[in-house]
Scaffold this motif. Structure first.
Motif, PDB file in Angstrom:
ATOM      1  N   ARG A  90       0.857  -1.186   0.000  1.00  0.00           N
ATOM      2  CA  ARG A  90       0.000   0.000   0.000  1.00  0.00           C
ATOM      3  C   ARG A  90       0.888   1.229   0.000  1.00  0.00           C
ATOM      4  O   ARG A  90       1.804   1.333   0.804  1.00  0.00           O
ATOM      5  CB  ARG A  90      -0.912  -0.004   1.235  1.00  0.00           C
ATOM      6  N   ARG A  91       0.622   2.138  -0.896  1.00  0.00           N
ATOM      7  CA  ARG A  91       1.380   3.398  -1.008  1.00  0.00           C
ATOM      8  C   ARG A  91       2.882   3.148  -1.046  1.00  0.00           C
ATOM      9  O   ARG A  91       3.666   3.848  -0.417  1.00  0.00           O
ATOM     10  CB  ARG A  91       1.009   4.352   0.134  1.00  0.00           C
ATOM     11  N   ARG A 122       2.189   9.909   8.423  1.00  0.00           N
ATOM     12  CA  ARG A 122       1.269   9.547   7.358  1.00  0.00           C
ATOM     13  C   ARG A 122       0.166   8.611   7.819  1.00  0.00           C
ATOM     14  O   ARG A 122      -0.711   8.254   7.059  1.00  0.00           O
ATOM     15  CB  ARG A 122       2.030   8.846   6.217  1.00  0.00           C
TER      16      ARG A 122
END
Length: 331
Positions: free
Chosen positions: A133-134, A172
């Motif tokens: 993810r990301r 984040r």
């Protein structure tokens, strides 16, 4: 060595005293090296006086139940989250700990029973899932801590980024709500009533718990005594990872939240408590922070909470949800 003797205490400074290389033959901690499912452990850990006192030092938590006697038959018990880091560290039975630059993103524990002084507890886990993810590779571990009489002490589910540069992704995180829960903000009205365990009600606020984790406390918690080097106990590695100074391990913050709930709820937390915490931002060593919580729901037999850790600058570094029975649940 019998089945109830220590095979390896993953957070015990004495474990390195043999002189052998503790990481010989272990895998490089890379996302592509994962095998799903992958067994981790088992490891048997003895809850001795040294282990309890070491944890009390790292958390600055000297509650008399751990050092003198508890409501559980007068026997000394380990802190609620005493074995949390041992469960997280199960991956180091397969992967080289000193080559990990990962980031713990979520921790969930079910508290089924206290661990008693001098008890041998067996830990084992499995990597059950991995995903990307990301641009980051995540891995999910499910694990258990079982008392020497076969009862469940703890059940764990954790999510970790296996290798990353923490300074690049700090802040984040997202406190995405648990199913059926709202986003945790840590905001409560100034006139909110104090928590009353005898008469819990939504909106009641837990007495806040202020902490400052020092360099020494973070280093001991993060295995410096085993000569494991990481971003929590080594300034050079922390700066290579884009950090100013070593950071407090997420699991150490989790332990502070477990202390908050222990002091608020009491003994029922050890026999039916639950916590799910997301780690949103880093906390530097020597940075003051405060753990807090608020009652969100009261059911016939349980109380639900939102819980959080707030940094000195006002940002949340951890946020999550918890619940506990109103009375002890015997299993």
């Amino acid at each position: 060595m019998s089945a109830h003797e220590i095979r390896r205490d993953l957070t015990d400074p004495r474990a390195a005293a043999t002189g052998a290389d503790p990481e010989a033959g272990l895998k490089e901690p890379l996302f592509e090296n994962l095998e799903i499912p992958e067994k981790l452990g088992p490891v048997t850990v003895r809850i001795d006086d040294h282990k309890i006192k070491r944890f009390a030092f790292t958390q600055d938590d000297h509650h008399p139940w751990h050092l003198e006697g508890s409501p559980f038959g007068g026997r000394r018990i380990g802190h609620a989250a005493l074995l949390g880091n041992d469960l997280v560290q199960l991956f180091t039975t397969v992967y080289a700990a000193s080559r990990v630059v990962g980031l713990h993103t979520e921790e969930q524990l079910w508290f089924d029973s206290p661990a008693f002084l001098d008890e041998a507890v067996t830990l084992e886990g499995t990597y059950t899932e991995s995903y990307e993810r990301r641009g980051q590779g995540y891995v999910v571990m499910e694990a258990t801590a079982t008392g020497q009489d076969g009862r469940s002490v703890l059940r764990h589910r954790g999510v970790e980024i296996l290798r990353t540069r923490p300074g690049d992704i700090a802040g984040r995180g997202s406190s995405k709500p648990a199913p059926g829960s709202r986003r945790v903000t840590g905001e409560v009205p100034a006139d909110a009533p104090a928590f009353d365990p005898a008469r819990p009600a939504p909106g009641q606020v837990l007495a806040p718990l202020a902490k400052t984790i020092t360099t020494e406390q973070a280093a001991v918690f993060s295995r410096v005594g085993e000569y494991v080097r990481n971003i929590h106990n080594d300034l050079g590695l922390a700066r290579q990872a884009g950090l100013r100074v070593p950071i407090v391990q997420g699991q150490q913050q989790f332990g502070v939240l477990a202390e908050l709930l222990t002091r608020a709820v009491g003994s029922p937390f050890f026999t039916g408590g639950w916590m799910r915490v997301k780690f949103l931002d880093t906390v530097d060593v020597h940075e003051p922070f405060e753990a807090g919580g608020v009652v969100t729901a009261v059911e016939e037999d349980r109380t639900g909470f939102e819980i959080w850790v707030r940094r000195a600058d006002g940002r949340l570094s951890a946020a999550g949800w918890a619940s506990a029975p109103h009375t002890e649940t015997h299993r």
